[in-house]
Design a protein around this motif. Structure first.
Motif, PDB file in Angstrom:
ATOM      1  N   GLU A  82       0.769  -1.220  -0.041  1.00 20.42           N
ATOM      2  CA  GLU A  82       0.063   0.031  -0.060  1.00 20.42           C
ATOM      3  C   GLU A  82       0.831   1.126  -0.065  1.00 20.42           C
ATOM      4  OE1 GLU A  82      -1.001  -2.428   2.255  1.00 20.42           O
ATOM      5  OE2 GLU A  82      -2.885  -3.080   1.110  1.00 20.42           O
ATOM      6  N   TYR A  83       1.996   1.188   0.691  1.00 19.02           N
ATOM      7  CA  TYR A  83       2.970   2.370   0.813  1.00 19.02           C
ATOM      8  C   TYR A  83       3.456   2.356  -0.522  1.00 19.02           C
ATOM      9  CZ  TYR A  83       2.721   3.246   5.823  1.00 19.02           C
ATOM     10  OH  TYR A  83       2.199   3.239   6.893  1.00 19.02           O
ATOM     11  N   ILE A  84       3.733   1.345  -1.240  1.00 20.88           N
ATOM     12  CA  ILE A  84       4.243   1.363  -2.635  1.00 20.88           C
ATOM     13  C   ILE A  84       3.438   1.994  -3.645  1.00 20.88           C
ATOM     14  CG2 ILE A  84       5.207  -0.063  -4.630  1.00 20.88           C
ATOM     15  CD1 ILE A  84       6.472  -1.904  -2.402  1.00 20.88           C
ATOM     16  N   CYS A  85       2.441   1.636  -3.511  1.00 18.59           N
ATOM     17  CA  CYS A  85       1.295   2.311  -4.625  1.00 18.59           C
ATOM     18  C   CYS A  85       1.062   3.747  -4.272  1.00 18.59           C
ATOM     19  CB  CYS A  85      -0.094   1.449  -4.226  1.00 18.59           C
ATOM     20  SG  CYS A  85      -0.305  -0.221  -4.942  1.00 18.59           S
ATOM     21  N   LEU A  86       1.031   4.037  -2.839  1.00 14.24           N
ATOM     22  CA  LEU A  86       0.663   5.634  -2.646  1.00 14.24           C
ATOM     23  C   LEU A  86       2.136   6.433  -3.232  1.00 14.24           C
ATOM     24  CD1 LEU A  86      -1.227   7.403  -0.986  1.00 14.24           C
ATOM     25  CD2 LEU A  86       0.636   7.322   0.948  1.00 14.24           C
ATOM     26  N   GLY A  87       3.018   5.769  -2.689  1.00 17.94           N
ATOM     27  CA  GLY A  87       4.315   6.522  -2.906  1.00 17.94           C
ATOM     28  C   GLY A  87       4.423   6.582  -4.732  1.00 17.94           C
ATOM     29  N   PHE A  88       4.231   5.629  -5.097  1.00 16.87           N
ATOM     30  CA  PHE A  88       4.106   5.799  -6.906  1.00 16.87           C
ATOM     31  C   PHE A  88       3.190   6.618  -7.379  1.00 16.87           C
ATOM     32  CE2 PHE A  88       3.928   4.341 -11.199  1.00 16.87           C
ATOM     33  CZ  PHE A  88       5.032   4.115 -11.817  1.00 16.87           C
ATOM     34  N   GLY A  89       1.961   6.580  -6.987  1.00 15.92           N
ATOM     35  CA  GLY A  89       0.635   7.286  -7.533  1.00 15.92           C
ATOM     36  C   GLY A  89       1.180   8.933  -7.215  1.00 15.92           C
ATOM     37  N   LEU A  90       1.583   9.102  -6.144  1.00 15.52           N
ATOM     38  CA  LEU A  90       1.836  10.445  -5.876  1.00 15.52           C
ATOM     39  C   LEU A  90       3.030  10.944  -6.415  1.00 15.52           C
ATOM     40  CD1 LEU A  90       0.570  10.745  -2.013  1.00 15.52           C
ATOM     41  CD2 LEU A  90      -0.636  11.644  -4.103  1.00 15.52           C
ATOM     42  N   GLY A  91       3.990   9.979  -6.431  1.00 17.16           N
ATOM     43  CA  GLY A  91       5.494  10.431  -6.902  1.00 17.16           C
ATOM     44  C   GLY A  91       5.281  10.466  -8.429  1.00 17.16           C
ATOM     45  N   ALA A  92       4.637   9.612  -9.413  1.00 20.79           N
ATOM     46  CA  ALA A  92       4.686   9.830 -10.576  1.00 20.79           C
ATOM     47  C   ALA A  92       3.858  10.982 -11.061  1.00 20.79           C
ATOM     48  CB  ALA A  92       3.887   8.479 -11.348  1.00 20.79           C
ATOM     49  N   CYS A  93       2.617  11.385 -10.413  1.00 21.20           N
ATOM     50  CA  CYS A  93       1.861  12.572 -10.459  1.00 21.20           C
ATOM     51  C   CYS A  93       2.870  13.896 -10.290  1.00 21.20           C
ATOM     52  CB  CYS A  93       0.468  12.627  -9.825  1.00 21.20           C
ATOM     53  SG  CYS A  93      -0.498  13.756 -10.206  1.00 21.20           S
ATOM     54  N   PHE A  94       3.555  13.878  -9.224  1.00 22.28           N
ATOM     55  CA  PHE A  94       4.385  15.014  -8.942  1.00 22.28           C
ATOM     56  C   PHE A  94       5.420  15.138 -10.017  1.00 22.28           C
ATOM     57  CE2 PHE A  94       7.919  16.761  -6.624  1.00 22.28           C
ATOM     58  CZ  PHE A  94       7.258  17.982  -6.272  1.00 22.28           C
ATOM     59  N   VAL A  95       5.939  14.190 -10.379  1.00 20.79           N
ATOM     60  CA  VAL A  95       7.118  14.184 -11.364  1.00 20.79           C
ATOM     61  C   VAL A  95       6.861  14.811 -12.783  1.00 20.79           C
ATOM     62  CG1 VAL A  95       8.879  12.773 -12.833  1.00 20.79           C
ATOM     63  CG2 VAL A  95       8.725  12.400 -10.249  1.00 20.79           C
ATOM     64  N   LYS A  96       5.552  14.163 -13.090  1.00 20.81           N
ATOM     65  CA  LYS A  96       4.734  14.715 -14.289  1.00 20.81           C
ATOM     66  C   LYS A  96       4.364  16.187 -14.330  1.00 20.81           C
ATOM     67  CE  LYS A  96       2.731  14.089 -18.224  1.00 20.81           C
ATOM     68  NZ  LYS A  96       3.543  13.418 -19.248  1.00 20.81           N
ATOM     69  N   PHE A  97       3.962  16.802 -12.980  1.00 24.71           N
ATOM     70  CA  PHE A  97       3.677  18.129 -12.966  1.00 24.71           C
ATOM     71  C   PHE A  97       4.856  18.929 -13.081  1.00 24.71           C
ATOM     72  CE2 PHE A  97       2.842  21.514 -10.031  1.00 24.71           C
ATOM     73  CZ  PHE A  97       1.800  22.078 -10.575  1.00 24.71           C
ATOM     74  N   ILE A  98       6.017  18.457 -12.455  1.00 27.51           N
ATOM     75  CA  ILE A  98       7.303  19.143 -12.496  1.00 27.51           C
ATOM     76  C   ILE A  98       7.675  19.395 -14.043  1.00 27.51           C
ATOM     77  CG2 ILE A  98       9.722  19.301 -11.832  1.00 27.51           C
ATOM     78  CD1 ILE A  98       7.732  20.195  -9.490  1.00 27.51           C
ATOM     79  N   LEU A  99       7.465  18.112 -14.575  1.00 26.98           N
ATOM     80  CA  LEU A  99       8.088  17.967 -16.127  1.00 26.98           C
ATOM     81  C   LEU A  99       7.281  19.062 -16.924  1.00 26.98           C
ATOM     82  CD1 LEU A  99       8.994  14.281 -16.522  1.00 26.98           C
ATOM     83  CD2 LEU A  99      10.403  16.165 -16.483  1.00 26.98           C
ATOM     84  N   ILE A 100       6.092  18.906 -16.784  1.00 23.54           N
ATOM     85  CA  ILE A 100       4.938  19.901 -17.505  1.00 23.54           C
ATOM     86  C   ILE A 100       5.376  21.304 -17.372  1.00 23.54           C
ATOM     87  CG2 ILE A 100       2.738  20.801 -17.879  1.00 23.54           C
ATOM     88  CD1 ILE A 100       1.866  18.001 -17.214  1.00 23.54           C
ATOM     89  N   LEU A 101       5.662  21.617 -16.063  1.00 27.24           N
ATOM     90  CA  LEU A 101       6.087  23.024 -15.728  1.00 27.24           C
ATOM     91  C   LEU A 101       7.602  23.618 -16.340  1.00 27.24           C
ATOM     92  CD1 LEU A 101       5.382  23.630 -11.839  1.00 27.24           C
ATOM     93  CD2 LEU A 101       4.157  24.655 -13.787  1.00 27.24           C
ATOM     94  N   LEU A 102       8.360  22.542 -16.091  1.00 24.87           N
ATOM     95  CA  LEU A 102       9.853  22.886 -16.697  1.00 24.87           C
ATOM     96  C   LEU A 102       9.658  23.086 -18.239  1.00 24.87           C
ATOM     97  CD1 LEU A 102      11.837  20.586 -14.885  1.00 24.87           C
ATOM     98  CD2 LEU A 102      12.124  22.856 -14.633  1.00 24.87           C
TER      99      LEU A 102
END
Lengths: 305, 183
Positions: free
Chosen positions: B151-171
């Motif tokens: 469950e921690y992995i799913c939470l981490g991956f879900g939020l992490g991937a979304c965050f990374v994508k958001f940063i990439l779009i911003l950049l």
């Protein structure tokens, strides 16, 4: 539910008067003489037939003994069940103390001397699954009367064994919950004839997975109140802080009465999944044990959940 | 390759069916299997998209949507017996259910935008999948009494991937503006 024989009832009162002056050995000897000490051995009671008035079928033994929560072993139910069944329960003892006149230390054999019953109870987990289990044990009331709580004792606190050598999660650097596991009841709840100290289930002594060798069974409360592998029972004047209350006070209250109208913040409690089937059943207030309702008269069960 | 994928899906379904029918709590088992398969396929879809395997990313993503649909149908049919009142009550009161439904709606949107005719909405589709991963990760995390490593992995991956994508779009947007400014 079995009704206590009048002879036992009267004898018990006489017996309690003698309790304070006697040592535990003397108490048990006197209990035997008075007939409080059951002639039925655990084996006989385990093999006896219990009346099932739950209106539900008894859950399959395999399901009831493999689908368990025992975080001291694992958060995974089947892993916990497998590991727990190898729990070493030799030389087990239960310490009874706190605000009482007759503190005592009871061995497993001492516990077998109480009048044992076989009772079929509905069991409802806070995770919204339920089962029906025939338990073998004695009414906690018997033990409380024997230990003679003081007048300021209002609550009773139960503690599970803390032994990282026996419970892997207690030795873990990242334990699932805080240990030792602690539960509590109000004294009148503990005195209710439905409240059982279980030593067996179905036709067997308790398995490790189900809280061997001694556990509490409070059928009108969610399963986590029915603490497993008890080593300590204490009478207290203050409400004990229970494990789940400490971990998530907004989700788990001290009372934890089965209540279909008070939802868990993350899931509904209106219905329950019946173990061993695809069916769902309506959850009943106090798990259908209406006789306990007077214990909570005047209380707002939405606040005191 | 297509056939192998279909066989793999059937094997996954078969294994799940076996586990579900041998579980003491089959309804919960359906939730767990369909939920994790749905999340897992979406994660795989994102990974394939990163590797520029767009066709396979789409197929695997649609498989994730299909398992998500099974998950929702389990809720509506087997769990709630089409009790509309109870379903609406749950949706209106439980953040856990709202997250689950939100995840499915986002996946459904991404699925609808995955047809060849709607290829121009690639960025929107991608954003929907990432948001679904984030919400799905939280939904999985909240679904258990005590979260385990998975469950921690799913939470981490879900939020992490979304965050990374958001940063990439911003950049990316920043770089684009900077280039425009230079011109």
């Amino acid at each position: 539910m079995q009704i206590t024989d009048e002879k036992f009832f009267k004898n018990r009162r006489e017996f309690i008067k003698l309790g304070a002056m006697a040592s535990l050995t003397a108490i048990t000897a006197k209990a035997k003489a008075l007939g409080l000490n059951s002639d039925d051995s655990l084996k006989q009671v385990l093999q006896s037939q219990a009346i099932n008035n739950t209106n539900k079928d008894i859950t399959d033994f395999k399901d009831a003994t493999t689908y368990v929560n025992f975080y001291e072993f694992s958060t995974n139910k089947s892993v916990a069940a497998k590991q727990a069944n190898s729990l070493d329960t030799s030389n087990w003892s239960v310490e009874v103390g706190g605000l009482c006149d007759t503190p005592m230390k009871l061995s497993y054999d001492d516990l077998l001397k109480f009048k044992l019953y076989k009772r079929v109870y509905r069991f409802r987990c806070v995770e919204a699954w339920s089962m029906v289990v025939p338990w073998v044990g004695f009414e906690l009331k018997q033990l409380i009367e024997l230990s003679r709580p003081k007048s300021d004792a209002k609550y009773i606190k139960f503690t599970t064994l803390y032994d990282p050598n026996k419970f892997p999660d207690q030795a873990s650097s990242f334990p699932a919950i805080t240990y030792p596991y602690v539960e509590g009841l109000r004294l009148d709840e503990a005195m209710h004839p439905l409240t059982l100290i279980a030593l067996g289930m179905y036709d067997k002594p308790l398995l490790g997975a189900n809280g061997a060798p001694v556990r509490l069974v409070v059928p009108w409360k969610y399963g986590f109140k029915s603490i497993k592998s008890i080593v300590k029972i204490e009478f207290t004047s203050e409400q004990p802080r229970t494990t789940w209350q400490s971990l998530a006070p907004h989700e788990y209250g001290f009372y934890a009465n089965v209540n279909p109208d008070v939802a868990h913040p993350r899931w509904s409690q209106a219905k329950e999944r019946v173990l061993g089937s695809f069916s769902r059943a309506n959850t009943l207030l106090f798990n259908g044990y209406d006789e306990v309702a007077p214990l909570y008269a005047g209380m707002d069960l939405r606040i005191e959940y | 390759m297509k056939k192998a994928f279909c066989v793999a899906l059937l094997i996954a379904l078969g294994l799940s069916a076996y586990e579900i029918f041998s579980s003491p709590d089959p309804l919960k088992a359906i939730y767990i299997h369909t939920g994790f398969y749905s999340f897992g396929f979406c994660v795989l879809s994102v990974l394939l998209a990163w590797l520029k395997r767009r066709v396979w990313a789409r197929r695997v993503g649609l498989a994730g949507l299909a398992f998500g649909l099974l998950h929702l149908l389990n809720f509506i049919i087997l769990d709630k017996y089409f009790d509309i009142y109870d379903i609406l009550k749950q949706i209106s009161t439980s953040p856990f259910i709202q997250l689950g439904l939100g995840t499915f709606m986002l996946l459904l949107g991404a699925g609808a935008l995955s047809f060849r005719t709607s290829m121009r909405y690639k960025k929107t589709r991608s954003a929907l999948v990432y948001m679904a991963l984030a919400l799905g990760g939280i939904h999985i995390f909240l679904g258990v009494k005590i979260p385990e490593l998975i469950e921690y992995i799913c939470l981490g991956f879900g939020l992490g991937a979304c965050f990374v994508k958001f940063i990439l779009i911003l950049l990316k947007n920043k770089n684009r503006k900077f280039k425009k400014h230079q011109i």
